[in-house]
Write an enzyme that holds these catalytic residues in place. Structure first.
Site, PDB file in Angstrom:
ATOM      1  N   ALA A  26       0.853  -1.235  -0.051  1.00 16.30           N
ATOM      2  CA  ALA A  26       0.073   0.070  -0.253  1.00 16.30           C
ATOM      3  C   ALA A  26       0.926   1.267   0.008  1.00 16.30           C
ATOM      4  CB  ALA A  26      -0.955   0.101   1.072  1.00 16.30           C
ATOM      5  N   PHE A  37      -2.724   1.083   5.042  1.00 21.92           N
ATOM      6  CA  PHE A  37      -3.591   0.279   5.977  1.00 21.92           C
ATOM      7  C   PHE A  37      -3.406   1.117   7.357  1.00 21.92           C
ATOM      8  CE2 PHE A  37      -4.348  -3.563   8.379  1.00 21.92           C
ATOM      9  CZ  PHE A  37      -5.539  -3.971   7.484  1.00 21.92           C
ATOM     10  N   ARG A  38      -2.351   1.718   7.697  1.00 23.75           N
ATOM     11  CA  ARG A  38      -2.287   2.184   9.036  1.00 23.75           C
ATOM     12  C   ARG A  38      -2.412   3.589   9.057  1.00 23.75           C
ATOM     13  NH1 ARG A  38       0.099  -2.457   8.460  1.00 23.75           N
ATOM     14  NH2 ARG A  38      -0.112  -3.914   9.852  1.00 23.75           N
ATOM     15  N   GLN A 105       0.384  -6.511  -3.601  1.00 25.75           N
ATOM     16  CA  GLN A 105      -0.689  -6.431  -2.758  1.00 25.75           C
ATOM     17  C   GLN A 105      -1.776  -5.634  -3.016  1.00 25.75           C
ATOM     18  OE1 GLN A 105       1.061  -7.574   1.623  1.00 25.75           O
ATOM     19  NE2 GLN A 105       2.385  -6.156   0.902  1.00 25.75           N
ATOM     20  N   ASP A 108      -5.311  -1.646  -6.326  1.00 29.21           N
ATOM     21  CA  ASP A 108      -5.849   0.024  -7.030  1.00 29.21           C
ATOM     22  C   ASP A 108      -5.481  -0.014  -8.557  1.00 29.21           C
ATOM     23  OD1 ASP A 108      -3.275   0.164  -7.418  1.00 29.21           O
ATOM     24  OD2 ASP A 108      -3.016   1.221  -5.288  1.00 29.21           O
ATOM     25  N   HIS A 125      -4.172  -9.827  -4.131  1.00 28.60           N
ATOM     26  CA  HIS A 125      -5.076  -9.581  -3.082  1.00 28.60           C
ATOM     27  C   HIS A 125      -6.392  -9.109  -4.380  1.00 28.60           C
ATOM     28  CE1 HIS A 125      -2.512  -8.880   0.652  1.00 28.60           C
ATOM     29  NE2 HIS A 125      -2.914 -10.298   0.422  1.00 28.60           N
ATOM     30  N   CYS A 161     -27.278 -16.258 -10.987  1.00 32.46           N
ATOM     31  CA  CYS A 161     -27.457 -17.484  -9.904  1.00 32.46           C
ATOM     32  C   CYS A 161     -27.999 -16.925  -8.405  1.00 32.46           C
ATOM     33  CB  CYS A 161     -26.190 -18.100  -9.828  1.00 32.46           C
ATOM     34  SG  CYS A 161     -24.869 -17.315  -8.798  1.00 32.46           S
ATOM     35  N   SER A 199       5.645  -1.879   1.897  1.00 30.94           N
ATOM     36  CA  SER A 199       5.191  -2.818   2.468  1.00 30.94           C
ATOM     37  C   SER A 199       5.522  -3.049   3.787  1.00 30.94           C
ATOM     38  CB  SER A 199       4.866  -4.117   1.887  1.00 30.94           C
ATOM     39  OG  SER A 199       4.520  -5.025   2.494  1.00 30.94           O
ATOM     40  N   SER A 200       4.701  -3.002   4.831  1.00 31.55           N
ATOM     41  CA  SER A 200       5.056  -3.394   6.241  1.00 31.55           C
ATOM     42  C   SER A 200       5.592  -4.765   6.358  1.00 31.55           C
ATOM     43  CB  SER A 200       3.798  -2.892   7.142  1.00 31.55           C
ATOM     44  OG  SER A 200       2.763  -3.983   6.699  1.00 31.55           O
TER      45      SER A 200
END
Ligand code: NAD
Length: 260
Positions: A26, A37-38, A105, A108, A125, A161, A199-200
């Site tokens: 991210a 994320f954080r 990951q 976007d 992801h 469906c 990335s973390s």
């Protein structure tokens, strides 16, 4: 802030390598305006992550409505943003013949918007530009389904469906896409340099890719604003903004290749 030595060393590592895998999180998109994320004030700061576990989506209409609400907000943001120098640096490495692939990951689509063909981008992801039926597996264009949601269909179901429709991204608790994982593992094991950027490196199993690369004999470089759990495994750690660092690195690689 990254030192000149670190930037030059990363450029040298790329010049010496033949098959570079770039692993992105991210953090490569924050300079485009998508919070990670954080970050305080980011999406996850305002919504409770627990609400978005896959099992809840599948078992509760209320959770599906909330999920689509959060996703609609994110999609609105994604439509406004543009790639930044981190994404363009990956394209430059591809144009120099150095890039094996990007493993991301991110959901976007910004690597592709920057100019990488989709066969060069392995999305662990998923991608927010598609929607998938959780029963029959059919994919739909996001813009088509999003229009329904925007017009009041708060938790849309499949026309074929009647299964639950969900943006084609991987939620907490949802199985990883088998093909993408296999490809990512293969490319990580067979590269000679993996650069993990923004990335973390705490979200599993995605974060195992740098370790697979090391186990396969590759060098590992990590570019991130903060330290990660794998810094001790890395041949080089560069603390800084990926856009700033990678645009300088790409310029050095270009200069060196042109001079050769
Ligand atoms: P993360 O949020 O766990 O970590 C991001 C890391 O990037 C942090 O360590 C942060 O310090 C760093 N960072 C932020 N801005 C940076 C910059 N300009 N330069 C360098 N580093 C920077 O992200 P993750 O590791 O990708 O895992 C979070 C999960 O959330 C992933 O599963 C991802 O799919 C998802 N996510 C995706 C997006 C997106 O698609 N853009 C955005 C948010 C979350």
């Amino acid at each position: 802030m990254a030192s000149n030595y670190e930037i030059e060393r990363l450029a040298e590592m790329i010049i010496e390598a033949q098959r570079v895998v770039i692993f992105t999180g991210a953090g490569v998109s924050t300079e485009s305006g998508i919070p990670d994320f954080r970050s305080p004030g980011g999406l996850w700061d305002r919504y409770d992550v627990e609400e978005f576990y896959f099992q809840r989506f599948m078992s509760s209409e209320k959770s599906r409505i909330l999920y689509w609400e959060m996703q609609s907000e994110l999609y609105g943001l994604l439509q406004k943003v543009e790639p930044n120098p981190s994404h363009y640096a990956c394209v430059a490495l591809h144009d120099f013949g150095k890039l094996d692939c990007v493993i991301t990951q991110n959901i976007d689509n910004l690597h592709q918007v920057a100019g990488l063909s989709s066969d060069k981008v392995i999305e662990l992801h998923g991608n927010a530009i598609e929607v998938k039926c959780m029963s029959c597996g059919k994919y739909w264009a996001r813009e088509v389904i999003q229009k329904r949601v925007d017009q009041g269909d708060k938790a849309p179901i499949c026309d074929e469906c009647e299964g639950y429709l969900k943006p084609a991204t991987i939620s907490f608790g949802q199985s990883m896409p088998v093909d993408a994982m296999e490809q990512a593992e293969y490319h990580s094991r067979n590269c000679d340099l993996l650069v993990a950027m923004g990335s973390s490196l705490v979200v599993q199993p995605a974060a195992t890719m740098p370790l697979l690369a090391k186990a396969g004999g590759a060098k590992l470089a990590i570019v991130n604003l903060e330290n990660t759990p794998y810094d001790g495994e890395a041949d080089l750690v560069v603390l800084g903004k990926t856009g700033e660092v990678m645009s300088q690195v790409a310029a050095l690689v270009k200069g060196s290749l042109e001079a050769a």
